[in-house]
Write a protein that holds these residues in place. Structure first.
Motif, short mmCIF file in Angstrom:
data_model
loop_
_atom_site.label_atom_id
_atom_site.label_comp_id
_atom_site.label_asym_id
_atom_site.label_seq_id
_atom_site.Cartn_x
_atom_site.Cartn_y
_atom_site.Cartn_z
N HIS A 66 35.66 64.55 74.82
CA HIS A 66 36.76 64.18 73.91
C HIS A 66 38.01 63.81 74.69
N CYS A 67 37.81 62.84 75.57
CA CYS A 67 38.84 62.45 76.52
C CYS A 67 40.07 61.85 75.84
N GLU A 68 41.19 62.03 76.49
CA GLU A 68 42.34 61.19 76.21
C GLU A 68 42.11 59.92 77.02
N ASN A 69 42.39 58.78 76.42
CA ASN A 69 42.09 57.49 77.04
C ASN A 69 40.59 57.34 77.32
N PRO A 70 39.74 57.54 76.29
CA PRO A 70 38.28 57.51 76.50
C PRO A 70 37.77 56.10 76.81
N PRO A 71 37.01 55.93 77.89
CA PRO A 71 36.48 54.61 78.22
C PRO A 71 35.48 54.10 77.18
N CYS A 72 34.81 55.02 76.49
CA CYS A 72 33.87 54.60 75.45
C CYS A 72 34.57 53.86 74.32
N GLU A 73 35.80 54.25 74.04
CA GLU A 73 36.57 53.62 72.96
C GLU A 73 37.02 52.22 73.35
N ALA A 105 29.50 53.26 79.24
CA ALA A 105 30.87 53.51 79.69
C ALA A 105 31.17 54.99 79.86
N CYS A 106 30.44 55.86 79.15
CA CYS A 106 30.74 57.30 79.20
C CYS A 106 30.36 57.86 80.56
N PRO A 107 31.31 58.42 81.30
CA PRO A 107 30.99 58.96 82.63
C PRO A 107 30.34 60.35 82.57
N TYR A 108 30.19 60.90 81.36
CA TYR A 108 29.67 62.26 81.22
C TYR A 108 28.30 62.31 80.54
N ASP A 109 27.69 61.16 80.33
CA ASP A 109 26.35 61.10 79.74
C ASP A 109 26.29 61.86 78.42
N LEU A 188 36.04 68.72 84.52
CA LEU A 188 35.03 68.36 85.52
C LEU A 188 35.54 67.29 86.47
N GLY A 189 36.49 66.51 86.02
CA GLY A 189 37.03 65.42 86.83
C GLY A 189 37.43 64.29 85.92
N GLU A 190 38.38 63.49 86.37
CA GLU A 190 38.84 62.35 85.59
C GLU A 190 38.21 61.09 86.15
N TYR A 191 37.34 60.48 85.36
CA TYR A 191 36.64 59.29 85.78
C TYR A 191 37.04 58.12 84.89
N MET A 192 37.19 56.96 85.48
CA MET A 192 37.50 55.74 84.75
C MET A 192 38.76 55.90 83.88
N GLY A 193 39.68 56.74 84.34
CA GLY A 193 40.93 56.93 83.61
C GLY A 193 40.85 57.92 82.46
N ALA A 194 39.65 58.48 82.23
CA ALA A 194 39.48 59.45 81.14
C ALA A 194 40.11 60.78 81.52
#
Length: 202
Positions: A66-73, A105-109, A188-194
């Protein structure tokens, strides 16, 4: 207005997978998928570390972050993926094409396709109570329908070890906010700006 998040206490996870069963029952996730693993909104993975006789087994729970700035969106061509007022990343199934861009696009599968065969199985298992009616991409929603009724997400409500702590990250009185603000839990880590709103105590 809340900003919901979750803390996963890996040290407290018993590996019972009651969370997976509760989530699957409530959200009708396709556990029946024939890839040998099923399709789940939440998963608990057993990780073994060390060499005999000094071996340790850890159970690692995962869900959508439930990222802020989610790459999936940002990659969704129809706007089907969106973030609601409480910071929960959701999917409008009526707009979802099932194209799978968000899965890639989701870095967390954290996403999977709900396919035609899954719709048929959903109908077999749940009959008139089947919730899924068209092909789409599926993911954790923090059980937003339960939140609207004052309940916790099904995985957190079922966790016997209190390994999943859910609440409002902006409420300083909430347990989840206190843990995150203490620095004990980290993403876990911020990937792709998420910027994940799910944190881990390891």
């Amino acid at each position: 207005m809340a900003r919901y998040g979750m803390v996963m206490n890996v040290k407290a996870c018993l590996g019972c997978r009651a969370c997976m069963a509760a989530c699957s029952q409530w959200n009708q996730t396709p556990f029946w998928a024939d890839d040998g693993k099923g399709k789940w909104r939440t998963r608990v993975t057993a990780i073994e570390d060390g060499k005999f006789p000094d071996v340790k087994r850890t159970f690692f729970p995962t869900i959508c972050m439930h990222c802020e700035n989610p790459p999936c969106e940002s990659v969704c061509p129809t706007g089907a993926t969106f973030t609601n007022k409480d910071g929960i990343v959701l999917i409008n199934y009526d707009l979802c094409l099932g194209c799978g861009y968000c899965i890639e696009a989701c870095p967390y599968d954290a996403r999977y396709p709900y396919e035609k065969e899954d719709l048929e199985e959903d109908k077999k298992f749940f009959g008139d109570d089947a919730r899924h009616h068209q092909v789409h991409v599926d993911k954790c929603t923090f059980c937003v329908d339960r939140l609207e009724n004052g309940q916790e997400p099904s995985c957190a409500a079922t966790c016997v070890g209190h390994a999943r702590i859910f609440g409002d990250l902006d409420d300083p009185k909430s347990e989840v906010a206190q843990i995150v603000n203490s620095g004990k839990a980290k993403p876990l880590g911020e990937y792709m700006g998420a910027k994940p709103k799910v944190y881990y105590i390891k």
